[in-house]
Design a protein around this motif. Structure first.
Motif, PDB file in Angstrom:
ATOM      1  N   ALA A  23      34.715 -47.350  14.657  1.00 31.69           N
ATOM      2  CA  ALA A  23      33.257 -47.385  14.776  1.00 31.69           C
ATOM      3  C   ALA A  23      32.580 -47.421  13.412  1.00 31.69           C
ATOM      4  O   ALA A  23      31.363 -47.278  13.309  1.00 31.69           O
ATOM      5  CB  ALA A  23      32.759 -46.174  15.568  1.00 31.69           C
ATOM      6  N   GLY A  24      33.364 -47.614  12.351  1.00 30.24           N
ATOM      7  CA  GLY A  24      32.786 -47.750  11.017  1.00 30.24           C
ATOM      8  C   GLY A  24      32.620 -46.474  10.236  1.00 30.24           C
ATOM      9  O   GLY A  24      32.033 -46.493   9.147  1.00 30.24           O
ATOM     10  N   LEU A  25      33.135 -45.344  10.748  1.00 28.08           N
ATOM     11  CA  LEU A  25      33.025 -44.071  10.037  1.00 28.08           C
ATOM     12  C   LEU A  25      34.379 -43.362  10.073  1.00 28.08           C
ATOM     13  O   LEU A  25      34.645 -42.544  10.961  1.00 28.08           O
ATOM     14  CB  LEU A  25      31.949 -43.179  10.669  1.00 28.08           C
ATOM     15  N   PRO A  26      35.266 -43.675   9.123  1.00 30.73           N
ATOM     16  CA  PRO A  26      36.584 -43.028   9.100  1.00 30.73           C
ATOM     17  C   PRO A  26      36.462 -41.512   8.990  1.00 30.73           C
ATOM     18  O   PRO A  26      35.540 -40.999   8.341  1.00 30.73           O
ATOM     19  CB  PRO A  26      37.237 -43.621   7.843  1.00 30.73           C
ATOM     20  N   LEU A  27      37.399 -40.810   9.618  1.00 28.06           N
ATOM     21  CA  LEU A  27      37.383 -39.345   9.608  1.00 28.06           C
ATOM     22  C   LEU A  27      38.461 -38.808   8.672  1.00 28.06           C
ATOM     23  O   LEU A  27      39.575 -39.320   8.633  1.00 28.06           O
ATOM     24  CB  LEU A  27      37.613 -38.803  11.016  1.00 28.06           C
ATOM     25  N   HIS A  28      38.111 -37.761   7.934  1.00 31.35           N
ATOM     26  CA  HIS A  28      39.045 -37.057   7.062  1.00 31.35           C
ATOM     27  C   HIS A  28      39.066 -35.601   7.508  1.00 31.35           C
ATOM     28  O   HIS A  28      38.021 -34.944   7.537  1.00 31.35           O
ATOM     29  CB  HIS A  28      38.601 -37.157   5.602  1.00 31.35           C
ATOM     30  N   ARG A  29      40.240 -35.070   7.848  1.00 27.20           N
ATOM     31  CA  ARG A  29      40.336 -33.760   8.489  1.00 27.20           C
ATOM     32  C   ARG A  29      40.993 -32.732   7.573  1.00 27.20           C
ATOM     33  O   ARG A  29      41.928 -33.035   6.825  1.00 27.20           O
ATOM     34  CB  ARG A  29      41.133 -33.847   9.785  1.00 27.20           C
ATOM     35  N   PHE A  30      40.487 -31.499   7.666  1.00 23.74           N
ATOM     36  CA  PHE A  30      41.033 -30.378   6.923  1.00 23.74           C
ATOM     37  C   PHE A  30      41.033 -29.145   7.818  1.00 23.74           C
ATOM     38  O   PHE A  30      40.285 -29.076   8.793  1.00 23.74           O
ATOM     39  CB  PHE A  30      40.190 -30.093   5.671  1.00 23.74           C
ATOM     40  N   ASP A  31      41.857 -28.160   7.475  1.00 28.63           N
ATOM     41  CA  ASP A  31      41.804 -26.849   8.112  1.00 28.63           C
ATOM     42  C   ASP A  31      40.781 -25.978   7.376  1.00 28.63           C
ATOM     43  O   ASP A  31      40.401 -26.276   6.240  1.00 28.63           O
ATOM     44  CB  ASP A  31      43.179 -26.169   8.074  1.00 28.63           C
ATOM     45  N   LEU A  32      40.376 -24.882   8.013  1.00 32.22           N
ATOM     46  CA  LEU A  32      39.369 -24.014   7.406  1.00 32.22           C
ATOM     47  C   LEU A  32      39.810 -23.526   6.027  1.00 32.22           C
ATOM     48  O   LEU A  32      39.002 -23.469   5.090  1.00 32.22           O
ATOM     49  CB  LEU A  32      39.072 -22.823   8.323  1.00 32.22           C
ATOM     50  N   ALA A  33      41.088 -23.178   5.890  1.00 29.78           N
ATOM     51  CA  ALA A  33      41.583 -22.685   4.600  1.00 29.78           C
ATOM     52  C   ALA A  33      41.506 -23.755   3.520  1.00 29.78           C
ATOM     53  O   ALA A  33      41.594 -23.438   2.319  1.00 29.78           O
ATOM     54  CB  ALA A  33      43.018 -22.197   4.750  1.00 29.78           C
ATOM     55  N   GLN A  34      41.334 -25.017   3.917  1.00 32.23           N
ATOM     56  CA  GLN A  34      41.256 -26.130   2.965  1.00 32.23           C
ATOM     57  C   GLN A  34      39.812 -26.583   2.709  1.00 32.23           C
ATOM     58  O   GLN A  34      39.575 -27.692   2.247  1.00 32.23           O
ATOM     59  CB  GLN A  34      42.053 -27.319   3.499  1.00 32.23           C
ATOM     60  N   THR A  35      38.862 -25.707   2.971  1.00 31.39           N
ATOM     61  CA  THR A  35      37.456 -26.075   2.809  1.00 31.39           C
ATOM     62  C   THR A  35      37.149 -26.541   1.392  1.00 31.39           C
ATOM     63  O   THR A  35      36.353 -27.469   1.192  1.00 31.39           O
ATOM     64  CB  THR A  35      36.546 -24.903   3.198  1.00 31.39           C
ATOM     65  N   ALA A  36      37.762 -25.922   0.391  1.00 33.58           N
ATOM     66  CA  ALA A  36      37.535 -26.366  -0.991  1.00 33.58           C
ATOM     67  C   ALA A  36      37.963 -27.819  -1.175  1.00 33.58           C
ATOM     68  O   ALA A  36      37.282 -28.604  -1.843  1.00 33.58           O
ATOM     69  CB  ALA A  36      38.283 -25.455  -1.965  1.00 33.58           C
ATOM     70  N   ASP A  37      39.086 -28.192  -0.567  1.00 36.13           N
ATOM     71  CA  ASP A  37      39.547 -29.575  -0.648  1.00 36.13           C
ATOM     72  C   ASP A  37      38.589 -30.516   0.079  1.00 36.13           C
ATOM     73  O   ASP A  37      38.347 -31.647  -0.365  1.00 36.13           O
ATOM     74  CB  ASP A  37      40.950 -29.708  -0.049  1.00 36.13           C
ATOM     75  N   ALA A  38      38.055 -30.055   1.201  1.00 35.30           N
ATOM     76  CA  ALA A  38      37.092 -30.861   1.948  1.00 35.30           C
ATOM     77  C   ALA A  38      35.836 -31.096   1.120  1.00 35.30           C
ATOM     78  O   ALA A  38      35.316 -32.223   1.052  1.00 35.30           O
ATOM     79  CB  ALA A  38      36.742 -30.164   3.267  1.00 35.30           C
ATOM     80  N   ALA A  79      33.949 -40.034  -1.315  1.00 35.22           N
ATOM     81  CA  ALA A  79      34.798 -40.686  -0.318  1.00 35.22           C
ATOM     82  C   ALA A  79      33.957 -41.265   0.821  1.00 35.22           C
ATOM     83  O   ALA A  79      32.982 -40.656   1.264  1.00 35.22           O
ATOM     84  CB  ALA A  79      35.814 -39.699   0.238  1.00 35.22           C
ATOM     85  N   THR A  80      34.344 -42.435   1.283  1.00 33.70           N
ATOM     86  CA  THR A  80      33.661 -43.070   2.405  1.00 33.70           C
ATOM     87  C   THR A  80      34.180 -42.489   3.713  1.00 33.70           C
ATOM     88  O   THR A  80      35.371 -42.301   3.896  1.00 33.70           O
ATOM     89  CB  THR A  80      33.917 -44.583   2.390  1.00 33.70           C
ATOM     90  N   GLY A  81      33.265 -42.192   4.629  1.00 32.04           N
ATOM     91  CA  GLY A  81      33.656 -41.640   5.919  1.00 32.04           C
ATOM     92  C   GLY A  81      33.096 -40.249   6.116  1.00 32.04           C
ATOM     93  O   GLY A  81      32.271 -39.778   5.325  1.00 32.04           O
ATOM     94  N   LYS A  82      33.561 -39.584   7.154  1.00 26.98           N
ATOM     95  CA  LYS A  82      33.089 -38.249   7.504  1.00 26.98           C
ATOM     96  C   LYS A  82      34.201 -37.231   7.305  1.00 26.98           C
ATOM     97  O   LYS A  82      35.307 -37.397   7.805  1.00 26.98           O
ATOM     98  CB  LYS A  82      32.625 -38.220   8.967  1.00 26.98           C
ATOM     99  N   VAL A  83      33.868 -36.166   6.586  1.00 25.04           N
ATOM    100  CA  VAL A  83      34.827 -35.090   6.336  1.00 25.04           C
ATOM    101  C   VAL A  83      34.568 -33.971   7.344  1.00 25.04           C
ATOM    102  O   VAL A  83      33.457 -33.432   7.425  1.00 25.04           O
ATOM    103  CB  VAL A  83      34.714 -34.570   4.885  1.00 25.04           C
ATOM    104  N   LEU A  84      35.611 -33.625   8.109  1.00 24.79           N
ATOM    105  CA  LEU A  84      35.510 -32.600   9.140  1.00 24.79           C
ATOM    106  C   LEU A  84      36.520 -31.492   8.872  1.00 24.79           C
ATOM    107  O   LEU A  84      37.617 -31.749   8.368  1.00 24.79           O
ATOM    108  CB  LEU A  84      35.779 -33.200  10.525  1.00 24.79           C
ATOM    109  N   ILE A  85      36.144 -30.279   9.256  1.00 18.83           N
ATOM    110  CA  ILE A  85      37.021 -29.122   9.132  1.00 18.83           C
ATOM    111  C   ILE A  85      37.308 -28.571  10.527  1.00 18.83           C
ATOM    112  O   ILE A  85      36.374 -28.215  11.254  1.00 18.83           O
ATOM    113  CB  ILE A  85      36.374 -28.029   8.259  1.00 18.83           C
ATOM    114  N   ASP A  86      38.578 -28.533  10.891  1.00 16.59           N
ATOM    115  CA  ASP A  86      38.969 -27.947  12.176  1.00 16.59           C
ATOM    116  C   ASP A  86      38.974 -26.435  12.025  1.00 16.59           C
ATOM    117  O   ASP A  86      39.799 -25.877  11.294  1.00 16.59           O
ATOM    118  CB  ASP A  86      40.345 -28.454  12.580  1.00 16.59           C
ATOM    119  N   VAL A  87      38.068 -25.770  12.715  1.00 13.53           N
ATOM    120  CA  VAL A  87      37.879 -24.333  12.540  1.00 13.53           C
ATOM    121  C   VAL A  87      38.632 -23.530  13.600  1.00 13.53           C
ATOM    122  O   VAL A  87      39.393 -22.620  13.287  1.00 13.53           O
ATOM    123  CB  VAL A  87      36.380 -23.969  12.557  1.00 13.53           C
ATOM    124  N   SER A  88      38.422 -23.856  14.873  1.00 15.31           N
ATOM    125  CA  SER A  88      39.055 -23.126  15.968  1.00 15.31           C
ATOM    126  C   SER A  88      39.841 -24.093  16.837  1.00 15.31           C
ATOM    127  O   SER A  88      39.481 -25.258  16.990  1.00 15.31           O
ATOM    128  CB  SER A  88      38.002 -22.424  16.832  1.00 15.31           C
TER     129      SER A  88
END
Length: 343
Positions: free
Chosen positions: A309-324, A332-341
């Motif tokens: 859909a034109g918006l690549p996703l980049h995923r991280f865990d909560l402990a990796q918030t600094a990396d996100a 970076a192009t796209g959307k950065v998401l953090i999986d929390v629960s």
């Protein structure tokens, strides 16, 4: 509960994972079990401040304005959501120390919590707040309207989205097309052009081409009705060449510089409107109006995300918030998401 905090401004290393007690919502507040947290440029800019080591308005701050999850508890007087509802959040951390979405449970004012349609994913919910509400505002400030978006609201209008491969540009393309506009975007090259096309844009122009204005005018001989602008300093000359009489330019960012020069007489002659917008200070009524339209667009399937859909996703865990945060800060192009629960 697991929570990310920072106690001074600086680079991503100031973000720390801590354990905290879950707190109860007060009157007009909602506690949300955060499933996914979204990271935006405004989040790292707030964390950076104007210089490293600045003191904060609070002893420490939980970052991230956007997120999605499940209503876990409600305070007195809350009627817009109920326990168990799937929701998305906007401006969760604004002027609050402990309400950011980079934590397992966030207590947020109920007016910043919105129902997430059954067909929409938590990833979509966490991708809405800053980008989609900003895009909505940009598309509803023109002198000749519309004041609200809905299918048909932009019929006959031509919208130019500067930087259509960014998160706000992506949402602007989708919302403008949903509302019936013909949508043009400017991008830097073929990779971002492909993303904009996947988002649904009708026409793509590469802004490094020799005569961008002529390309846009070939599509819109009478000029474009509305420009959603991310880089006003760089694009002010181009905008003047392609805007129609009584057209509007909605500026939501300052990529490329804080200062721009405008030819007053030429803008006079075209009755051009410049509308600057900052989500934090548009007023909660505007945010809620945007959320209502965004809900309709979600139900209509008009706001998909992901690479297709034109918006690549980049995923991280909560402990990796600094990396996100670091990835968003890198541009970076796209959307950065953090999986929390876990769901």
């Amino acid at each position: 509960m697991k929570t990310i905090v920072y106690s001074e401004t600086g680079d991503p290393s100031v973000l720390h994972l801590v354990d905290r007690m879950v707190t109860e919502p007060g009157a007009s507040e909602v506690r949300v079990r955060i499933m996914v947290s979204g990271v935006n440029p405004t989040d790292w800019k707030s964390r950076r401040g104007s210089q490293p080591g600045e003191s904060l308005a609070f002893p420490d701050v939980v970052p991230n304005q956007d997120g999605s999850g499940l209503v876990d508890a409600v305070g007195a007087g809350v009627s817009n959501v109920a326990v168990g509802d799937r929701v998305w959040l906007a401006l969760a951390a604004y002027q609050r120390a402990n309400s950011g979405t980079a934590q397992e449970y966030a207590v947020v004012p109920a007016e910043r919590v919105f129902l997430l349609p059954a067909a929409a994913s938590f990833d979509q919910g966490a991708s809405l707040g800053v980008p989609a509400v900003t895009a909505y505002r940009a598309l509803t400030v023109a002198e000749d309207g519309p004041r609200r978006l809905h299918p048909g609201a932009l019929d006959g209008k031509i919208v130019l989205v500067a930087g259509g491969a960014g998160a706000v540009g992506h949402a602007a393309i989708q919302l403008a097309r949903w509302a019936g506009a013909t949508v043009i975007t400017t991008v830097s090259g073929p990779v971002k052009a492909a993303l904009a096309k996947a988002a649904g844009v009708h026409h793509v122009v590469t802004y490094t081409d020799s005569d961008v204005a002529a390309e846009i005018r070939a599509i819109a001989p009478d000029g474009v009705d509305l420009i959603v602008e991310v880089a006003p300093a760089q694009n002010s000359d181009l905008n003047l060449k392609v805007i129609r009489n009584r057209g509007s330019i909605a500026v939501y960012a300052n990529h490329g510089g804080d200062l721009m020069t405008l030819d007053v007489r030429k803008h006079f002659s075209l009755n051009v409107r410049y509308q600057f917008l900052l989500l934090y200070t548009v007023g909660i009524e505007v945010v809620q109006q945007a959320a209502a339209a965004i809900h309709e667009a979600l139900v209509d399937g008009a706001l998909p995300i992901g690479a297709d859909a034109g918006l690549p996703l980049h995923r991280f865990d909560l402990a990796q918030t600094a990396d996100a945060h670091a990835l968003v800060e890198s541009g970076a192009t796209g959307k950065v998401l953090i999986d929390v629960s876990a769901s």
